[in-house]
Write a protein that holds these residues in place. Structure first.
Motif, PDB file in Angstrom:
ATOM      1  N   HIS A 111       8.171  -6.727 -77.744  1.00 18.91           N
ATOM      2  CA  HIS A 111       8.716  -6.145 -78.970  1.00 18.91           C
ATOM      3  C   HIS A 111       9.785  -5.094 -78.719  1.00 18.91           C
ATOM      4  N   LEU A 112       9.984  -4.741 -77.447  1.00 19.03           N
ATOM      5  CA  LEU A 112      10.938  -3.679 -77.125  1.00 19.03           C
ATOM      6  C   LEU A 112      12.374  -3.981 -77.565  1.00 19.03           C
ATOM      7  N   PRO A 113      12.849  -5.228 -77.376  1.00 19.48           N
ATOM      8  CA  PRO A 113      14.223  -5.503 -77.814  1.00 19.48           C
ATOM      9  C   PRO A 113      14.427  -5.241 -79.305  1.00 19.48           C
ATOM     10  N   SER A 114      13.505  -5.679 -80.174  1.00 22.94           N
ATOM     11  CA  SER A 114      13.691  -5.440 -81.617  1.00 22.94           C
ATOM     12  C   SER A 114      13.597  -3.955 -81.938  1.00 22.94           C
ATOM     13  N   LEU A 115      12.666  -3.247 -81.264  1.00 27.95           N
ATOM     14  CA  LEU A 115      12.543  -1.814 -81.524  1.00 27.95           C
ATOM     15  C   LEU A 115      13.822  -1.085 -81.127  1.00 27.95           C
ATOM     16  N   LYS A 116      14.345  -1.434 -79.959  1.00 28.47           N
ATOM     17  CA  LYS A 116      15.574  -0.791 -79.460  1.00 28.47           C
ATOM     18  C   LYS A 116      16.753  -1.108 -80.379  1.00 28.47           C
ATOM     19  N   ALA A 117      16.836  -2.385 -80.789  1.00 27.92           N
ATOM     20  CA  ALA A 117      17.960  -2.797 -81.641  1.00 27.92           C
ATOM     21  C   ALA A 117      17.961  -1.999 -82.940  1.00 27.92           C
ATOM     22  N   ALA A 118      16.772  -1.603 -83.392  1.00 25.00           N
ATOM     23  CA  ALA A 118      16.676  -0.831 -84.636  1.00 25.00           C
ATOM     24  C   ALA A 118      16.858   0.662 -84.385  1.00 25.00           C
ATOM     25  N   GLY A 119      17.097   1.041 -83.119  1.00 26.23           N
ATOM     26  CA  GLY A 119      17.306   2.456 -82.807  1.00 26.23           C
ATOM     27  C   GLY A 119      16.027   3.273 -82.811  1.00 26.23           C
ATOM     28  N   ILE A 120      14.879   2.587 -82.724  1.00 29.18           N
ATOM     29  CA  ILE A 120      13.594   3.282 -82.747  1.00 29.18           C
ATOM     30  C   ILE A 120      13.245   3.776 -81.345  1.00 29.18           C
ATOM     31  N   LYS A 121      12.819   5.037 -81.254  1.00 30.84           N
ATOM     32  CA  LYS A 121      12.371   5.589 -79.972  1.00 30.84           C
ATOM     33  C   LYS A 121      10.910   5.204 -79.770  1.00 30.84           C
ATOM     34  N   VAL A 122      10.597   4.708 -78.564  1.00 34.34           N
ATOM     35  CA  VAL A 122       9.258   4.189 -78.299  1.00 34.34           C
ATOM     36  C   VAL A 122       8.509   5.075 -77.310  1.00 34.34           C
ATOM     37  N   LEU A 123       7.358   5.556 -77.752  1.00 33.84           N
ATOM     38  CA  LEU A 123       6.406   6.262 -76.887  1.00 33.84           C
ATOM     39  C   LEU A 123       5.288   5.271 -76.575  1.00 33.84           C
ATOM     40  N   HIS A 124       5.141   4.889 -75.307  1.00 31.83           N
ATOM     41  CA  HIS A 124       4.069   3.951 -74.967  1.00 31.83           C
ATOM     42  C   HIS A 124       2.922   4.731 -74.327  1.00 31.83           C
ATOM     43  N   LYS A 125       1.716   4.481 -74.806  1.00 35.71           N
ATOM     44  CA  LYS A 125       0.541   5.243 -74.356  1.00 35.71           C
ATOM     45  C   LYS A 125      -0.374   4.368 -73.508  1.00 35.71           C
ATOM     46  N   VAL A 126      -0.780   4.886 -72.365  1.00 38.28           N
ATOM     47  CA  VAL A 126      -1.563   4.105 -71.403  1.00 38.28           C
ATOM     48  C   VAL A 126      -2.686   4.961 -70.812  1.00 38.28           C
ATOM     49  N   GLY A 139      11.882   0.345 -69.955  1.00 32.18           N
ATOM     50  CA  GLY A 139      12.884   1.062 -70.736  1.00 32.18           C
ATOM     51  C   GLY A 139      12.361   1.771 -71.978  1.00 32.18           C
ATOM     52  N   VAL A 140      11.050   2.071 -72.025  1.00 33.59           N
ATOM     53  CA  VAL A 140      10.570   2.870 -73.161  1.00 33.59           C
ATOM     54  C   VAL A 140      11.161   4.274 -73.049  1.00 33.59           C
ATOM     55  N   ASP A 141      11.113   5.036 -74.141  1.00 31.44           N
ATOM     56  CA  ASP A 141      11.756   6.350 -74.157  1.00 31.44           C
ATOM     57  C   ASP A 141      10.864   7.457 -73.621  1.00 31.44           C
ATOM     58  N   ALA A 142       9.539   7.268 -73.711  1.00 29.49           N
ATOM     59  CA  ALA A 142       8.589   8.262 -73.224  1.00 29.49           C
ATOM     60  C   ALA A 142       7.265   7.558 -72.993  1.00 29.49           C
TER      61      ALA A 142
END
Ligand SMILES: Cc1cc2nc3c(=O)[nH]c(=O)nc-3n(C[C@H](O)[C@H](O)[C@H](O)COP(=O)(O)O)c2cc1C
Length: 326
Positions: A111-126, A139-142
């Motif tokens: 889902h990262l390509p669609s999120l990035k294309a929409a300019g959404i910053k992604v915090l992935h939690k692990v 390439g997530v933002d945080a």
């Protein structure tokens, strides 16, 4: 003294505190309260029966957030029943102009390509550093790394937050949040000292006035200390840290007898937990809860809890900066 970090710069918040999405609980009212308090919260997409209900929640949150930033949590745990609607949620979130998403449960790669294309910053939690490194490479933002103390899903290795935070900070280059057991300002400063850019908090905020759960459920939490949680579903490699209640004891007994997920579902299903939040019956249902419940000492507005975090963090920084007495 300032608590400005790369996390406050990324989210545009006053404080480096992320209110992690909490299933059933992180609704528009709570997430808007977080925004107004100077932290960022995430509406849990999975709490809503359909996309229209989620859209309403996003719009209500925006109306109540006074222009402050907020996000949507997209948990991608393996779905047991529903068809996966993650792609549709991503489209909705983008269409609604949401600027931040917290992902969890599995890799956000698809889902990262669609999120990035929409300019959404992604915090992935692990729950482990190795997954954080993978997400960083994608390439997530945080990233947020949570340790064994956390409420919800601590993963299978169960490395504690103190070790996890320090090892993550050595290896992660992008903005890093750490969590699991964080409930006070001294721990926020400790997280910064370990090399993180901020903390992710769940459990400590459940007693906030804006959380809709029944008053009896919150009152039950006020009396608990750091030993009041337990782990279930370890035998199925889907470990959860929950309130140590009747349901948890039943589930653990069934697991010792080799129970399957189907055997456990009547006890651990999300709908059972939601009913507990509605009725205040804290003994029936698997309630995600972390060791930071020890810090939940009163029911008060989220802004007041956050204010105490901030005051304690600033006092701690000045105490540490002061020369030792002669
Ligand atoms: C009641 C509860 C529900 C949670 N539900 C979710 C969820 O739906 N999705 C998610 O990514 N994390 C979920 N979490 C994890 C939190 O977002 C956060 O990572 C965690 O609570 C941090 O650890 P702490 O509880 O020790 O503060 C939940 C945690 C709690 C306590």
């Amino acid at each position: 003294v300032s608590l400005r970090t790369r996390a406050t710069d990324l989210f545009g918040t006053r404080l480096p505190i992320v209110a992690g999405g909490m299933q059933w609980l992180s609704d528009a009212a709570y997430v808007a309260a977080a925004a107004r308090a100077g932290i960022i919260g995430f509406i849990t997409a999975a709490s809503y029966p359909d996309l229209e209900a989620l859209r309403d929640a996003i719009r209500r949150c925006r109306d109540d957030a006074d222009g402050a930033p907020f996000g949507v949590n997209i948990s991608m745990l393996p779905k047991l029943t529903d068809a996966d609607r993650t792609a549709a949620v991503v489209d909705l979130v983008a269409a609604e102009g949401v600027r931040f998403v917290e992902t969890s449960g599995r890799s956000p790669e698809t889902h990262l390509p669609s999120l990035k294309a929409a300019g959404i910053k992604v915090l992935h939690k692990v729950p482990a550093v190795k997954y954080a490194l993978k997400a960083e490479a994608l390439g997530v933002d945080a990233v947020a790394v949570v340790g064994a103390e956390c409420g919800g899903h601590p993963g299978q290795e169960l490395v504690g937050t103190f070790v996890q935070a320090a090892t993550a900070a050595e290896r992660i280059r992008i903005p890093l949040l750490v969590g699991g057991g964080v409930g006070c300002g001294r721990q926020l400063v400790a997280a910064l000292a370990l090399g993180a850019d901020g903390v992710v908090v769940g459990t400590r905020f459940i007693v906030a006035s804006e959380i809709w759960a029944h008053e009896d459920y919150k009152r039950r939490l006020l009396g608990l200390d750091e030993t009041a949680t337990t782990l279930i579903m370890q035998s199925l490699r889907n470990t959860m840290r929950v309130l140590a209640n009747d349901t948890a004891a039943i589930v653990q007994a069934l697991e010792r007898q080799g129970a399957t997920l189907a055997d456990l579902m009547p006890h651990v299903a999300g709908s059972v937990g939601r009913r507990g939040y509605e009725t205040g019956d804290a003994d029936t249902g698997a309630f995600s809860l972390g060791q930071a419940v020890a810090f939940a000492d009163r029911i008060e507005p989220l802004a007041d809890i956050v204010r105490r975090f901030e005051d304690e963090a600033l006092a701690t920084l000045s105490r540490l900066g002061r020369p030792a007495p002669p």
